[in-house]
Design an enzyme around this catalytic site. Structure first.
Site, PDB file in Angstrom:
ATOM      1  CE  LYS A   1      -9.365 -11.962  -5.705  1.00 54.97           C
ATOM      2  NZ  LYS A   1      -9.063 -10.706  -6.241  1.00 54.97           N
TER       3      LYS A   1
ATOM      4  CD  GLU B   1       3.557 -20.431   1.127  1.00 56.88           C
ATOM      5  OE1 GLU B   1       4.616 -19.610   0.978  1.00 56.88           O
ATOM      6  OE2 GLU B   1       3.224 -20.714   1.954  1.00 56.88           O
TER       7      GLU B   1
ATOM      8  CB  CYS C   1       7.372 -12.905  -1.287  1.00 53.49           C
ATOM      9  SG  CYS C   1       7.744 -14.123  -2.005  1.00 53.49           S
TER      10      CYS C   1
ATOM     11  CD  GLU D   1       6.266  -7.850   1.167  1.00 54.24           C
ATOM     12  OE1 GLU D   1       7.270  -8.851   0.661  1.00 54.24           O
ATOM     13  OE2 GLU D   1       4.995  -7.317   0.837  1.00 54.24           O
TER      14      GLU D   1
HETATM   15  P1  NAD Z   1      -2.949  -8.271  -1.581  1.00 57.67           P
HETATM   16  O1  NAD Z   1      -2.985  -8.887  -0.435  1.00 57.67           O
HETATM   17  O2  NAD Z   1      -3.158  -6.833  -2.036  1.00 57.67           O
HETATM   18  O3  NAD Z   1      -3.545  -9.353  -2.408  1.00 57.67           O
HETATM   19  C1  NAD Z   1      -3.509 -10.618  -2.760  1.00 57.67           C
HETATM   20  C2  NAD Z   1      -4.947 -11.282  -3.158  1.00 57.67           C
HETATM   21  O4  NAD Z   1      -5.392 -11.356  -2.101  1.00 57.67           O
HETATM   22  C3  NAD Z   1      -5.856 -10.917  -4.570  1.00 57.67           C
HETATM   23  O5  NAD Z   1      -5.866 -11.576  -5.301  1.00 57.67           O
HETATM   24  C4  NAD Z   1      -6.578  -9.765  -3.761  1.00 57.67           C
HETATM   25  O6  NAD Z   1      -7.725  -9.096  -4.057  1.00 57.67           O
HETATM   26  C5  NAD Z   1      -6.667 -10.956  -2.397  1.00 57.67           C
HETATM   27  N1  NAD Z   1      -7.431  -9.945  -1.330  1.00 57.67           N
HETATM   28  C6  NAD Z   1      -7.367  -8.528  -0.715  1.00 57.67           C
HETATM   29  N2  NAD Z   1      -7.695  -8.998   0.722  1.00 57.67           N
HETATM   30  C7  NAD Z   1      -9.271 -10.254   1.139  1.00 57.67           C
HETATM   31  C8  NAD Z   1      -9.973  -9.962   1.612  1.00 57.67           C
HETATM   32  N3  NAD Z   1      -9.766  -9.379   3.014  1.00 57.67           N
HETATM   33  N4  NAD Z   1     -10.378 -11.762   1.932  1.00 57.67           N
HETATM   34  C9  NAD Z   1     -10.116 -12.472   0.152  1.00 57.67           C
HETATM   35  N5  NAD Z   1      -9.444 -11.798  -0.210  1.00 57.67           N
HETATM   36  C10 NAD Z   1      -8.370 -10.638  -0.600  1.00 57.67           C
HETATM   37  O7  NAD Z   1      -1.055  -8.534  -1.624  1.00 57.67           O
HETATM   38  P2  NAD Z   1      -0.493  -8.054  -3.887  1.00 57.67           P
HETATM   39  O8  NAD Z   1      -0.226  -6.897  -3.118  1.00 57.67           O
HETATM   40  O9  NAD Z   1      -1.190  -8.488  -4.622  1.00 57.67           O
HETATM   41  O10 NAD Z   1       0.882  -9.216  -3.392  1.00 57.67           O
HETATM   42  C11 NAD Z   1       2.137  -8.506  -2.720  1.00 57.67           C
HETATM   43  C12 NAD Z   1       2.560  -9.205  -1.387  1.00 57.67           C
HETATM   44  O11 NAD Z   1       2.390 -10.808  -2.067  1.00 57.67           O
HETATM   45  C13 NAD Z   1       2.940  -9.326  -1.113  1.00 57.67           C
HETATM   46  O12 NAD Z   1       3.047  -8.620   0.448  1.00 57.67           O
HETATM   47  C14 NAD Z   1       4.732 -10.604  -1.108  1.00 57.67           C
HETATM   48  O13 NAD Z   1       5.744 -10.433  -0.151  1.00 57.67           O
HETATM   49  C15 NAD Z   1       3.449 -11.883  -1.113  1.00 57.67           C
HETATM   50  N6  NAD Z   1       4.028 -12.571  -1.917  1.00 57.67           N
HETATM   51  C16 NAD Z   1       3.986 -13.656  -1.317  1.00 57.67           C
HETATM   52  C17 NAD Z   1       5.134 -14.355  -1.671  1.00 57.67           C
HETATM   53  C18 NAD Z   1       5.337 -15.768  -0.547  1.00 57.67           C
HETATM   54  O14 NAD Z   1       5.285 -16.897  -1.007  1.00 57.67           O
HETATM   55  N7  NAD Z   1       5.510 -15.927   0.651  1.00 57.67           N
HETATM   56  C19 NAD Z   1       4.811 -14.864  -3.059  1.00 57.67           C
HETATM   57  C20 NAD Z   1       4.333 -13.769  -3.577  1.00 57.67           C
HETATM   58  C21 NAD Z   1       4.169 -12.784  -3.142  1.00 57.67           C
END
Ligand code: NAD
Length: 498
Positions: free
Chosen positions: A179, A254, A288, A389
Site C-alpha cells: 500500500k 519503522e 527518518c 520530528e
Molecule cells: P504516514 O504515516 O502519513 O503514511 C505512511 C503510510 O501509512 C501511508 O501509506 C499511509 O497511507 C498509511 N497509513 C496512514 N494511516 C494509516 C492507518 N490508520 N492504517 C493503515 N495505513 C495507514 O507517513 P508519511 O508522512 O508518508 O511518512 C513520513 C514518516 O515516515 C516520517 O515520520 C518518517 O520519519 C517516517 N519514515 C521512517 C523511516 C524509517 O525507516 N524509520 C523511513 C522513512 C520514513
C-alpha cells in the site's frame, strides 16, 4: 498506463489483473515542484484490499514451494530490469516526490540493490538443529514464511521502500500486498510492472492504491494478513498497532526519528560541517535518519555555525529535474504548512532565525511546495523544534559544554532511530556507543544505511527493523519440530501408566 489529454491514468495490480478501483473513483497525483496534477490512480476500497490479499493468499503456497535459488532468480531478474530502466524510474520518483534527480538515481540504484542483496540468501541456512535430551532424536527449529505480508510505505522513498519490503518478503517465501502513500503511488505501480516483466507469478506482488484509513486499515485488519510491515509516521504506526491487535497480527514498525548530530571540539571541522549539511538537507530534510538537531561544542560553536550557514545558504534550490539542483520542494502542501508552523512556534518559544525561515520569493517558486534552507539558534532542548520530528530543511543548532552534556541532550528524546557523533577521541567514541540510546549510531560518517546493517529504532521510532540478516529474519516465523528416528518409540518420561 494510458495518457488522456492532461493526466496519465494508472491502474493497480491485484493478482493477474491491472484494474480500476471497485468504486470507480480515482485520486490525482501532484508534482510537488509545481503543485499541478499530472497523473491519476485508482482510489482503492476495502473490497480491493481484500481482493489483493485473497490473490496473495492463493499465490503463496506455490511461491513458498520454490527453492531459494529459484526465488532468488526472480529477484535478480527484477534487479536487472530496474537497472535497465533506471532513468525512467528516477524521473517518476522526481515527478511524484520532488527530490533532485541525482538523489532519485541513487534511490533507484538502492531499489535494485535490495533485490540483488536479498537474492544472496538463496542458499542460506533455513534453521537450526539442536541436540535433544534423548538418543536418536533431533530438535529442528525451521524458518518458515508467514504467508501473506502487508507492506505499508510512506512518500519519502517511494521506490526504495517498496523493494526494502518486497525483496526480503519474497526471498522468505511470502507473498505481499503493498500500500503506497496517497501522494506517491506511481513508483510502486511502476515497480509492480517490473515485477510482472520479470515473470513473477501473479498474486505474489500486489499493489493497492488509496487512503491509509481505508485501504491501509482494511489490509491491516483482514484475517488473511499474517505480518504487517510499516514505514511511516508515529501516528500511523500507533493506529496500525491498535488495529492489528484485533487478530494479534505481528507488526514491524519503522517510524520517525529525531537524530542528534554531535560535533565535539576536536572534530575534523570541514567533514563535520559538510556531513551535517548533507544529513539535514538531503531529500529536503525528509529522511527518518536526518540530522534533526545539531549540538556543537561551545569552543567551536561560532566557527561551525558560520560555515554551516554559509554552506546552507549556497544550496542550489530549484526544479529537481535539472542537473546541479541540490534542494527540491517539500512533498505536499500539508507538509509545507506543518514546517512553517514549526518554525513559527520555535520563534515564539525564543528561537532566532539566522537563515531562511520562509518560503522563497522568486517567481519560479510561486507554485509548488518550497521552503528555504533554514537555520535556527538560541534553541533549548525542551522546545518543540528539538523534540518533534521536523522532516524539512530546518536545522536548530545548540551549543554544549562537555561530552556528558551532549550525550544527555541526545538521549533527551522519545525517539531512538539514528544518532551522529563527530570526534577524533576514541574514548568519546566508545563511551558514546555505550551511552547513546539509539538503534543506529554513526561515528565520523553519515548514512545512508548499508544493506547488510540493521535499521532499527527504539522508543517512538518503532519496533522490529529492516535490512541484513536480522531484517530478513523478521519475514520468517519459526517452526520447532521434535523428531524421533530411533528403532523403538521414545520412552514416555511422563509419570502416566503405560
Ligand atoms: P504516514 O504515516 O502519513 O503514511 C505512511 C503510510 O501509512 C501511508 O501509506 C499511509 O497511507 C498509511 N497509513 C496512514 N494511516 C494509516 C492507518 N490508520 N492504517 C493503515 N495505513 C495507514 O507517513 P508519511 O508522512 O508518508 O511518512 C513520513 C514518516 O515516515 C516520517 O515520520 C518518517 O520519519 C517516517 N519514515 C521512517 C523511516 C524509517 O525507516 N524509520 C523511513 C522513512 C520514513
Amino acid at each position: 498506463m494510458s495518457t488522456n489529454t492532461t493526466l496519465q491514468t494508472y491502474q493497480m495490480r491485484i493478482g493477474a489483473q491491472w484494474r480500476e478501483a471497485s468504486g470507480g473513483r480515482t485520486r490525482s497525483v501532484l508534482n510537488p515542484a509545481t503543485g499541478e496534477a499530472f497523473a491519476e490512480v485508482p482510489e482503492g476500497t476495502r473490497e480491493d484490499a481484500h481482493a489483493a490479499l485473497e490473490a496473495a493468499f492463493q499465490a503463496q503456497p506455490a511461491w513458498a514451494a520454490l527453492s531459494g535459488v529459484q526465488r532468488a532468480a526472480y529477484l535478480k531478474r527484477i534487479a536487472a530490469l530496474i537497472r535497465k530502466d533506471a532513468d525512467r524510474l528516477a524521473r517518476l520518483v522526481v515527478q511524484e516526490q520532488g527530490k533532485p534527480f541525482f538523489e532519485a538515481q541513487g534511490e533507484i540504484g538502492g531499489t535494485s540493490e535490495f533485490f540483488e542483496y536479498f537474492a544472496t540468501f538463496a542458499r542460506a541456512p533455513m534453521g537450526e538443529i539442536l541436540a535433544a535430551d534423548t538418543p536418536n532424536e533431533d530438535i529442528w527449529i525451521r524458518n518458515v514464511p508467514y504467508g501473506v505480508v502487508v507492506g505499508i510505505i510512506p512518500w519519502n522513498y517511494p521506490a526504495a521502500l517498496f523493494s526494502r519490503k518486497v525483496a526480503p518478503a519474497l526471498m522468505a517465501g511470502n507473498t505481499i500486498v503493498i500500500k503506497p502513500h496517497e501522494d506517491t503511488p506511481l513508483s510502486s505501480l511502476a515497480l509492480a510492472k517490473v515485477v510482472e516483466a520479470a515473470g513473477v507469478p501473479p498474486g505474489v506482488v500486489n499493489v493497492v492504491t488509496g487512503a491509509g484509513t481505508e485501504v491501509g486499515d482494511a489490509l491491516v485488519r483482514d484475517d488473511i494478513t499474517q505480518l504487517i510491515t510499516v514505514t511511516g509516521s508515529v501516528r500511523a504506526g500507533r493506529q496500525i498497532l491498535e488495529a492489528a491487535a484485533k487478530n494479534i497480527t505481528v507488526v514491524s514498525l519503522e517510524l520517525g526519528g529525531k537524530a542528534p548530530f554531535i560535533v565535539m571540539d576536536d572534530a575534523e571541522m570541514d567533514a563535520a560541517v559538510r556531513n551535517a549539511i548533507t544529513a539535514r538537507f538531503m531529500n529536503c530534510g525528509q529522511v527518518c535518519t536526518c540530522n534533526e538537531r545539531t549540538y556543537v561544542h561551545r569552543r567551536v560553536f561560532d566557527q561551525f555555525l558560520e560555515r554551516y550557514v554559509d554552506m546552507a545558504s549556497k544550496l542550489r534550490m530549484g526544479d529537481p529535474m535539472q542537473p546541479g539542483i541540490e534542494l527540491g520542494p517539500k512533498v505536499n502542501q500539508v507538509e509545507l504548512e506543518k514546517i512553517e508552523r514549526m518554525v513559527g512556534r520555535a520563534q515564539e518559544q525564543g528561537a532566532q532565525v539566522v537563515l531562511g525561515g520562509k518560503r522563497p520569493q522568486a517567481e519560479q517558486f510561486h507554485k509548488g511546495f518550497w521552503y528555504e534552507p533554514t537555520v535556527l539558534t538560541n534553541v533549548r532542548n525542551d522546545m518543540d523544534i528539538m523534540q518533534q520530528e521536523v522532516f524539512g530543511p530546518i536545522t536548530p543548532i545548540m551549543p554544549f559544554d562537555d561530552f556528558e552534556e551532549a550525550i544527555a541532550l541526545a538521549n533527551d528524546t522519545r525517539y531512538g532511530l539514528s544518532a551522529y557523533l563527530f570526534t577524533r577521541d576514541i574514548q568519546h567514541m566508545m563511551r558514546a556507543v555505550q551511552a547513546i540510546r539509539f538503534g543506529e549510531v554513526y561515528i565520523n560518517k553519515i548514512g545512508p544505511e548499508q544493506l547488510q546493517g540493521f535499521h532499527t529504532g527504539y522508543g517512538l521510532s518503532g519496533q522490529g527493523g529492516d535490512d541484513g540478516a536480522h531484517g530478513l529474519d523478521h519475514y520468517f516465523r519459526k517452526k520447532t519440530v521434535y523428531v524421533n528416528y530411533g528403532d523403538t518409540p521414545a520412552p514416555n518420561l511422563m509419570p502416566y501408566p503405560n
